[in-house]
Enzyme design. Sequence first.
Site, mmCIF file in Angstrom:
data_model
loop_
_atom_site.group_PDB
_atom_site.id
_atom_site.type_symbol
_atom_site.label_atom_id
_atom_site.label_comp_id
_atom_site.label_asym_id
_atom_site.label_seq_id
_atom_site.Cartn_x
_atom_site.Cartn_y
_atom_site.Cartn_z
ATOM 1 N N ASP A 80 83.451 -13.605 -20.013
ATOM 2 C CA ASP A 80 83.402 -13.778 -18.568
ATOM 3 C C ASP A 80 82.308 -12.909 -17.952
ATOM 4 O O ASP A 80 82.487 -11.704 -17.817
ATOM 5 C CB ASP A 80 84.792 -13.383 -18.028
ATOM 6 C CG ASP A 80 84.952 -13.713 -16.580
ATOM 7 O OD1 ASP A 80 84.252 -14.614 -16.102
ATOM 8 O OD2 ASP A 80 85.794 -13.064 -15.920
ATOM 9 N N ASP A 102 75.521 -14.835 -16.703
ATOM 10 C CA ASP A 102 75.414 -14.482 -15.294
ATOM 11 C C ASP A 102 74.040 -13.882 -15.014
ATOM 12 O O ASP A 102 73.823 -12.677 -15.152
ATOM 13 C CB ASP A 102 76.531 -13.485 -14.946
ATOM 14 C CG ASP A 102 76.584 -13.183 -13.452
ATOM 15 O OD1 ASP A 102 75.570 -13.416 -12.763
ATOM 16 O OD2 ASP A 102 77.626 -12.703 -12.987
ATOM 17 N N GLU A 134 75.942 -19.120 -13.236
ATOM 18 C CA GLU A 134 76.217 -18.880 -11.811
ATOM 19 C C GLU A 134 74.979 -19.104 -10.975
ATOM 20 O O GLU A 134 73.880 -18.795 -11.407
ATOM 21 C CB GLU A 134 76.615 -17.426 -11.604
ATOM 22 C CG GLU A 134 77.878 -17.067 -12.295
ATOM 23 C CD GLU A 134 78.706 -16.082 -11.466
ATOM 24 O OE1 GLU A 134 79.776 -15.753 -11.928
ATOM 25 O OE2 GLU A 134 78.257 -15.672 -10.371
ATOM 26 N N GLY A 186 87.256 -9.908 -6.285
ATOM 27 C CA GLY A 186 88.081 -8.811 -5.796
ATOM 28 C C GLY A 186 88.955 -9.221 -4.622
ATOM 29 O O GLY A 186 88.977 -10.383 -4.208
ATOM 30 N N GLY A 216 86.526 -15.464 -8.350
ATOM 31 C CA GLY A 216 87.069 -14.715 -7.217
ATOM 32 C C GLY A 216 88.327 -15.357 -6.665
ATOM 33 O O GLY A 216 88.531 -15.397 -5.448
ATOM 34 N N GLY A 217 89.198 -15.826 -7.551
ATOM 35 C CA GLY A 217 90.382 -16.570 -7.108
ATOM 36 C C GLY A 217 91.470 -15.713 -6.482
ATOM 37 O O GLY A 217 92.315 -16.238 -5.744
HETATM 38 O O1 G3H Z 1 85.469 -13.678 -13.384
HETATM 39 C C1 G3H Z 1 86.464 -13.171 -12.847
HETATM 40 C C2 G3H Z 1 86.983 -13.729 -11.626
HETATM 41 O O2 G3H Z 1 86.048 -14.402 -10.904
HETATM 42 C C3 G3H Z 1 88.079 -13.016 -10.957
HETATM 43 O O3 G3H Z 1 88.008 -12.895 -9.558
HETATM 44 O O4 G3H Z 1 89.137 -10.700 -9.389
HETATM 45 O O5 G3H Z 1 88.829 -12.126 -7.387
HETATM 46 O O6 G3H Z 1 90.438 -12.789 -9.149
HETATM 47 P P1 G3H Z 1 89.156 -12.065 -8.821
HETATM 48 ZN ZN ZN Z 2 83.958 -14.072 -11.921
#
Ligand code: G3H
Ligand code: ZN
Length: 290
Positions: A80, A102, A134, A186, A216-217
């Site tokens: 990731d 990335d 990305e 985050g 960023g869920g």
């Molecule tokens: O690659 C990791 C994610 O995009 C996690 O985002 O920390 O906002 O859940 P998050």
């Molecule tokens: Zn991410």
Amino acid sequence: MLTLKQYIVHCDQKHSAIGHFNISNLESLKAVFTAASKRQVPFIVGVSEEEIRFIGIKQCVALVRSYREEYNYPIFLNADHVYSFQNAKDVIDAGFDSVIFDGVRLPLGDNIRETKKCVDYARSVNPNIVVEAELGYIGMPSRFLEAIPDDVHTDKKSFTNPDEAAHFVKETGIDCLAPSVGNIHGMLKFGKKPELDIDLIKEIREKVGIPLVLHGGSGISDFIFERAIFAGISVIHINTELRIAFRKTLFESLKNDPNELSSSVYMENALFEIEKIVDEKLKAFDTHKE
Ligand code: G3H
Ligand code: ZN
């Protein structure tokens, strides 16, 4: 069992999403697996460069494979956000199912060149590997943020441009694209995260012709997830919410029973919290539930 690529394409076609959950130890992997296997859905385990360093590159592969083989279960491993070709090569060689290059902080031409290099290398080693990239900056770490970081721009003109995205995908040959559509890595300590631009997701999906991934869920509502999925999102990343729950609950357990020395006991509640969050997210990502 289908390949990860096939599962993603399937989600793209039927408008649902695969959950991607970051882990940094065996215990949280087990908790994510327990939650996903109760729902009998495929899912992706994410490990960042830091998490790979902490667990070990071969150990990441061995752990995920052990679940896949023992339970004949569609669990997949993603590197990731890797920031260099060398790191992408290392995870591809180690047997990861997916890698996200990335290069978002590189000038566009360099991002295209480096991403294409990763795609070509990945294909030469494993034709089934998923390569994602990305376009559009959404911040770095999965943290509890005091405020939106200065280098993350939340005005619409800073989001991913659909035509540029189409050009990027055509030039690189990636399988999935992670755009910037109002999402940030985050969670904010105070206040809510910015809204996602659902129309932009739709436009990008139509122009690029490949599945989209929402990073960023954490902190996004189920209602917005559903709209984003119908607009073209097929994979959703969750990390910060799991980190916060694990740390908070573990801290409480340690405080409540200072005499308990067995980590298999004092970690239990923290792992149960991870299970609960994963279950809730997977329910939200399954847009065809009754
Ligand atoms: O690659 C990791 C994610 O995009 C996690 O985002 O920390 O906002 O859940 P998050
Ligand atoms: Zn991410």
